[in-house]
Design a protein around this motif. Structure first.
Motif, PDB file in Angstrom:
ATOM      1  N   PHE A  13      46.294  34.440  45.061  1.00 33.67           N
ATOM      2  CA  PHE A  13      46.376  34.175  43.479  1.00 33.67           C
ATOM      3  C   PHE A  13      45.363  33.248  42.989  1.00 33.67           C
ATOM      4  O   PHE A  13      45.672  31.900  43.470  1.00 33.67           O
ATOM      5  N   LEU A  14      44.359  33.566  42.529  1.00 33.64           N
ATOM      6  CA  LEU A  14      43.269  32.609  42.200  1.00 33.64           C
ATOM      7  C   LEU A  14      43.547  31.856  40.737  1.00 33.64           C
ATOM      8  O   LEU A  14      43.253  32.859  39.629  1.00 33.64           O
ATOM      9  N   PHE A  15      43.799  30.872  40.625  1.00 36.41           N
ATOM     10  CA  PHE A  15      43.846  30.172  39.287  1.00 36.41           C
ATOM     11  C   PHE A  15      43.121  28.995  39.048  1.00 36.41           C
ATOM     12  O   PHE A  15      43.540  27.724  39.297  1.00 36.41           O
ATOM     13  N   GLU A  16      41.735  28.982  38.899  1.00 31.71           N
ATOM     14  CA  GLU A  16      40.897  27.781  38.769  1.00 31.71           C
ATOM     15  C   GLU A  16      39.797  28.192  37.936  1.00 31.71           C
ATOM     16  O   GLU A  16      39.447  29.243  37.535  1.00 31.71           O
ATOM     17  N   TYR A  65      33.822  33.199  41.768  1.00 32.98           N
ATOM     18  CA  TYR A  65      35.029  34.152  41.762  1.00 32.98           C
ATOM     19  C   TYR A  65      34.613  35.136  42.684  1.00 32.98           C
ATOM     20  O   TYR A  65      35.492  35.532  43.625  1.00 32.98           O
ATOM     21  N   ARG A  66      33.496  35.640  42.402  1.00 35.94           N
ATOM     22  CA  ARG A  66      33.087  36.894  43.489  1.00 35.94           C
ATOM     23  C   ARG A  66      33.048  36.601  44.893  1.00 35.94           C
ATOM     24  O   ARG A  66      33.509  37.402  45.821  1.00 35.94           O
ATOM     25  N   GLU A  67      32.639  35.594  45.196  1.00 32.04           N
ATOM     26  CA  GLU A  67      32.555  35.259  46.621  1.00 32.04           C
ATOM     27  C   GLU A  67      33.842  35.122  47.018  1.00 32.04           C
ATOM     28  O   GLU A  67      34.434  35.510  48.455  1.00 32.04           O
ATOM     29  N   ILE A  68      35.002  34.327  46.431  1.00 33.63           N
ATOM     30  CA  ILE A  68      36.405  34.398  46.772  1.00 33.63           C
ATOM     31  C   ILE A  68      36.872  35.641  47.091  1.00 33.63           C
ATOM     32  O   ILE A  68      37.577  36.097  47.951  1.00 33.63           O
ATOM     33  N   ILE A  69      36.652  36.451  46.182  1.00 33.03           N
ATOM     34  CA  ILE A  69      37.085  38.162  46.073  1.00 33.03           C
ATOM     35  C   ILE A  69      36.732  38.584  47.202  1.00 33.03           C
ATOM     36  O   ILE A  69      37.223  39.219  47.979  1.00 33.03           O
ATOM     37  N   LYS A  70      35.387  38.591  47.612  1.00 33.92           N
ATOM     38  CA  LYS A  70      34.929  39.372  48.722  1.00 33.92           C
ATOM     39  C   LYS A  70      35.264  38.820  50.220  1.00 33.92           C
ATOM     40  O   LYS A  70      35.723  39.417  50.832  1.00 33.92           O
ATOM     41  N   ARG A  71      35.255  37.575  50.222  1.00 32.95           N
ATOM     42  CA  ARG A  71      35.858  36.849  51.419  1.00 32.95           C
ATOM     43  C   ARG A  71      37.224  37.330  51.894  1.00 32.95           C
ATOM     44  O   ARG A  71      37.830  37.511  52.566  1.00 32.95           O
ATOM     45  N   SER A  72      38.097  37.402  50.585  1.00 31.43           N
ATOM     46  CA  SER A  72      39.482  37.557  50.682  1.00 31.43           C
ATOM     47  C   SER A  72      39.867  39.130  51.044  1.00 31.43           C
ATOM     48  O   SER A  72      40.491  39.404  51.898  1.00 31.43           O
ATOM     49  N   ARG A  73      38.976  39.782  50.510  1.00 30.85           N
ATOM     50  CA  ARG A  73      38.869  41.327  50.603  1.00 30.85           C
ATOM     51  C   ARG A  73      38.709  41.873  52.085  1.00 30.85           C
ATOM     52  O   ARG A  73      39.015  42.415  52.906  1.00 30.85           O
ATOM     53  N   ASP A  74      37.607  41.034  52.640  1.00 30.74           N
ATOM     54  CA  ASP A  74      37.282  41.104  53.970  1.00 30.74           C
ATOM     55  C   ASP A  74      38.225  40.664  54.800  1.00 30.74           C
ATOM     56  O   ASP A  74      38.240  41.316  55.937  1.00 30.74           O
ATOM     57  N   GLY A  98      43.606  37.522  39.778  1.00 31.61           N
ATOM     58  CA  GLY A  98      42.903  36.412  38.888  1.00 31.61           C
ATOM     59  C   GLY A  98      43.514  36.083  37.886  1.00 31.61           C
ATOM     60  O   GLY A  98      44.153  36.850  37.074  1.00 31.61           O
ATOM     61  N   ALA A  99      43.781  34.700  37.475  1.00 32.62           N
ATOM     62  CA  ALA A  99      44.500  34.108  36.239  1.00 32.62           C
ATOM     63  C   ALA A  99      43.543  33.722  35.392  1.00 32.62           C
ATOM     64  O   ALA A  99      42.399  32.888  35.875  1.00 32.62           O
ATOM     65  N   THR A 100      43.675  33.790  33.917  1.00 35.27           N
ATOM     66  CA  THR A 100      42.771  33.477  32.995  1.00 35.27           C
ATOM     67  C   THR A 100      43.245  31.878  32.894  1.00 35.27           C
ATOM     68  O   THR A 100      43.983  31.424  33.177  1.00 35.27           O
ATOM     69  N   VAL A 101      41.968  31.226  32.621  1.00 38.24           N
ATOM     70  CA  VAL A 101      41.866  29.690  32.451  1.00 38.24           C
ATOM     71  C   VAL A 101      42.484  29.377  30.947  1.00 38.24           C
ATOM     72  O   VAL A 101      42.441  29.900  30.191  1.00 38.24           O
ATOM     73  N   GLY A 102      43.652  28.408  31.084  1.00 40.38           N
ATOM     74  CA  GLY A 102      44.326  28.111  30.083  1.00 40.38           C
ATOM     75  C   GLY A 102      43.802  27.323  29.040  1.00 40.38           C
ATOM     76  O   GLY A 102      42.763  26.689  29.201  1.00 40.38           O
ATOM     77  N   PRO A 103      44.278  27.126  27.881  1.00 42.25           N
ATOM     78  CA  PRO A 103      43.711  26.564  26.822  1.00 42.25           C
ATOM     79  C   PRO A 103      43.726  24.982  26.939  1.00 42.25           C
ATOM     80  O   PRO A 103      44.768  24.361  27.691  1.00 42.25           O
ATOM     81  N   TYR A 104      42.778  24.191  26.396  1.00 48.53           N
ATOM     82  CA  TYR A 104      42.882  22.737  26.638  1.00 48.53           C
ATOM     83  C   TYR A 104      42.411  22.014  25.467  1.00 48.53           C
ATOM     84  O   TYR A 104      42.077  20.632  25.486  1.00 48.53           O
ATOM     85  N   LYS A 105      42.248  22.581  24.437  1.00 42.68           N
ATOM     86  CA  LYS A 105      41.824  21.858  23.171  1.00 42.68           C
ATOM     87  C   LYS A 105      42.702  20.676  22.951  1.00 42.68           C
ATOM     88  O   LYS A 105      43.964  20.712  22.919  1.00 42.68           O
ATOM     89  N   GLY A 106      42.265  19.588  22.458  1.00 44.19           N
ATOM     90  CA  GLY A 106      43.035  18.376  22.395  1.00 44.19           C
ATOM     91  C   GLY A 106      42.794  17.214  23.416  1.00 44.19           C
ATOM     92  O   GLY A 106      43.178  16.195  23.346  1.00 44.19           O
ATOM     93  N   TRP A 107      42.482  17.738  24.813  1.00 44.28           N
ATOM     94  CA  TRP A 107      42.056  17.273  25.958  1.00 44.28           C
ATOM     95  C   TRP A 107      40.768  16.380  25.637  1.00 44.28           C
ATOM     96  O   TRP A 107      39.836  16.837  24.941  1.00 44.28           O
ATOM     97  N   GLY A 113      37.419  44.257  35.917  1.00 42.56           N
ATOM     98  CA  GLY A 113      38.124  45.097  36.919  1.00 42.56           C
ATOM     99  C   GLY A 113      37.781  44.723  38.274  1.00 42.56           C
ATOM    100  O   GLY A 113      38.055  45.355  38.976  1.00 42.56           O
ATOM    101  N   GLU A 114      37.033  43.497  38.604  1.00 47.50           N
ATOM    102  CA  GLU A 114      36.799  43.040  39.869  1.00 47.50           C
ATOM    103  C   GLU A 114      38.070  42.395  40.593  1.00 47.50           C
ATOM    104  O   GLU A 114      37.821  42.214  41.712  1.00 47.50           O
ATOM    105  N   PHE A 115      39.098  42.041  39.928  1.00 45.89           N
ATOM    106  CA  PHE A 115      40.306  41.685  40.524  1.00 45.89           C
ATOM    107  C   PHE A 115      41.272  42.662  40.591  1.00 45.89           C
ATOM    108  O   PHE A 115      41.268  43.903  39.842  1.00 45.89           O
ATOM    109  N   ASP A 116      42.323  42.728  41.751  1.00 44.81           N
ATOM    110  CA  ASP A 116      43.219  43.593  42.044  1.00 44.81           C
ATOM    111  C   ASP A 116      44.338  43.484  40.895  1.00 44.81           C
ATOM    112  O   ASP A 116      45.151  44.328  40.524  1.00 44.81           O
ATOM    113  N   GLY A 117      44.559  42.333  40.151  1.00 44.54           N
ATOM    114  CA  GLY A 117      45.271  42.037  39.110  1.00 44.54           C
ATOM    115  C   GLY A 117      44.813  40.908  38.357  1.00 44.54           C
ATOM    116  O   GLY A 117      44.094  40.172  39.011  1.00 44.54           O
ATOM    117  N   VAL A 118      45.402  40.937  37.208  1.00 40.90           N
ATOM    118  CA  VAL A 118      45.171  39.810  36.241  1.00 40.90           C
ATOM    119  C   VAL A 118      46.390  39.237  35.539  1.00 40.90           C
ATOM    120  O   VAL A 118      47.156  39.969  34.963  1.00 40.90           O
TER     121      VAL A 118
END
Length: 411
Positions: free
Chosen positions: A266-269, A289-298, A305-314, A336-341
């Motif tokens: 579960f990639l959230f970065e 992300y694509r490198e992590i996807i490939k190595r994990s699938r291998d 993959g998780a979308t990057v959250g809001p940070y306005k105000g930081w 469509g490159e992740f198995d789930g979002v």
């Protein structure tokens, strides 16, 4: 929710899925290793960790990943927490290494204990006590535990009382994983992330990081056999660059792929790469992300993959960074490159200002969610979507697999 199953009991292992012979090891707890100051000879650590999936044949992984010399552990115990540093009477058991009571871990290496007889409950507060007579040089551990552990001088690992464990610490030292033996159909998900995954601004000692909430949901779910959760977040961590820990790319093997029983990453970065103002582009992050996807699938793993959250105000927010975040999220949602979002951005953002976190979910710094925000993230995950049947379905079907929504300066 903590399940009321006996921890480290002498009971015979239960038969999972009705097939006692079809069993394997699954990670039930994890914490990313990093460098933690200098080791101290003769020091003992009583480390409190909260497990996910239950099972028997408990094994502890000791890490000297960031050491520059061997470190010896001459006494290691595991038991059940009663309160603080005090253990439930009779629960503290010695752990061995190929039958020996001590082990020397080479620099840069890890080692597992022998399996401990008895059963470990799901959702347990497991207490691991370690002592090293010769620790020196860089110590390995996890800086921001969001949990209280204990330190002493001298070997008090066998003690079940708290009398010699009076110094508190908010870090875990030398222990980076716990595994159990369970049914062959049971698997684990590893959350690879930064301070939001690490739990910064969630309530200390209450296990309210979003992976903890996810674990509680999984423990009662009938839609998936993924039950283990390992939290491999590091505060300040980036996908592409070392700094606050090794980059997600550089630590993927040790912190994710080396754990047994893992079915899903579960990639959230990405937020730290974006807000650092170092010129990182959306395409740079996408390539990471694509490198992590490939190595994990291998390695045969599903990748969410998780979308990057809001940070306005930081303090580091600006329009340029926001544009990168939006482009990155468009890739995560629509490529469509992740198995789930997992759409954490949608789960957290304000409907009135999509670049800003909903105030009800914001701890106040406009980047890190509070306990309610952590729960909202976990609740946004479709549990059935975590499991792609241990094999990547391929580009023809992955697009339909999406689902809803530091002792350092935290990030």
């Amino acid at each position: 929710m903590t399940l009321t199953v006996t921890v480290l009991s002498g009971q015979a292992p239960a038969s999972d899925s009705g097939t006692a012979t079809r069993r394997h090891d699954v990670v039930t707890w994890g914490a990313s290793a990093d460098r933690l100051g200098e080791g101290v000879a003769g020091r003992g650590y009583r480390l409190v960790v909260h497990t996910s999936v239950g099972g028997d044949s408990v094994r502890i992984r000791l890490s000297n990943a960031f050491g520059d010399r061997p470190v010896t552990f001459d006494s290691v115990y595991a038991g059940r927490q009663k309160s603080g540093a005090e253990l439930v009477r009779g629960s503290n058991k010695r752990l061995t290494f190929d039958g020996a009571r001590s082990v020397t871990v080479p620099a840069g290496q890890t080692v597992h204990t022998d399996p401990l007889p008895g059963r470990l409950a799901a959702g347990s507060d497991l207490v691991i006590s370690v002592h090293s007579p010769d620790a020196a040089g860089p110590a390995t551990g996890h800086g921001m535990a969001m949990a209280t552990s204990y330190v002493t001088q001298g070997d008090h690992t066998a003690d079940e009382s708290a009398s010699d464990w009076t110094t508190r610490t908010g870090s875990w030292f030398y222990v980076d994983a716990v595994t159990v033996r369970t049914g062959a159909t049971v698997g684990a998900v590893v959350a690879l992330g930064d301070s939001i995954t690490d739990g910064w601004q969630s309530s200390t000692d209450l296990n309210r990081r979003w992976p903890d909430y996810l674990s509680r949901r999984l423990s009662t779910s009938s839609v998936t056999t993924i039950k283990g959760v390992a939290n491999e977040g590091i505060s300040g961590n980036k996908v592409l660059a070392d700094g606050a820990g090794q980059s997600a790319i550089d630590r993927l093997d040790r912190d994710v792929l080396s754990h047994p029983g893992v079915r899903t990453v579960f990639l959230f970065e990405g937020i730290n790469d974006i807000k650092a103002h170092t010129g990182v582009t959306a395409q740079d992050l996408i390539n990471g992300y694509r490198e992590i996807i490939k190595r994990s699938r291998d390695a045969g793993l599903c990748v969410v993959g998780a979308t990057v959250g809001p940070y306005k105000g930081w303090s580091e927010w600006d329009e340029a960074g926001e544009a990168v975040r939006q482009e990155v999220n468009a890739f995560i949602r629509g490529s469509g490159e992740f198995d789930g979002v997992a759409d954490f951005d949608r789960a957290l953002r304000s409907p009135y200002d999509p670049g800003r976190m909903l105030p009800f979910l914001d701890n106040g710094d406009h980047l890190h969610p509070n306990d309610k925000g952590m729960r909202a993230m976990a609740d946004a995950v479709d549990l059935a979507g975590l499991d792609c049947s241990s094999a990547w379905p391929g580009p023809a079907t992955v697009a339909s697999a999406s689902f809803g929504p530091q002792r350092r300066k935290p990030s």
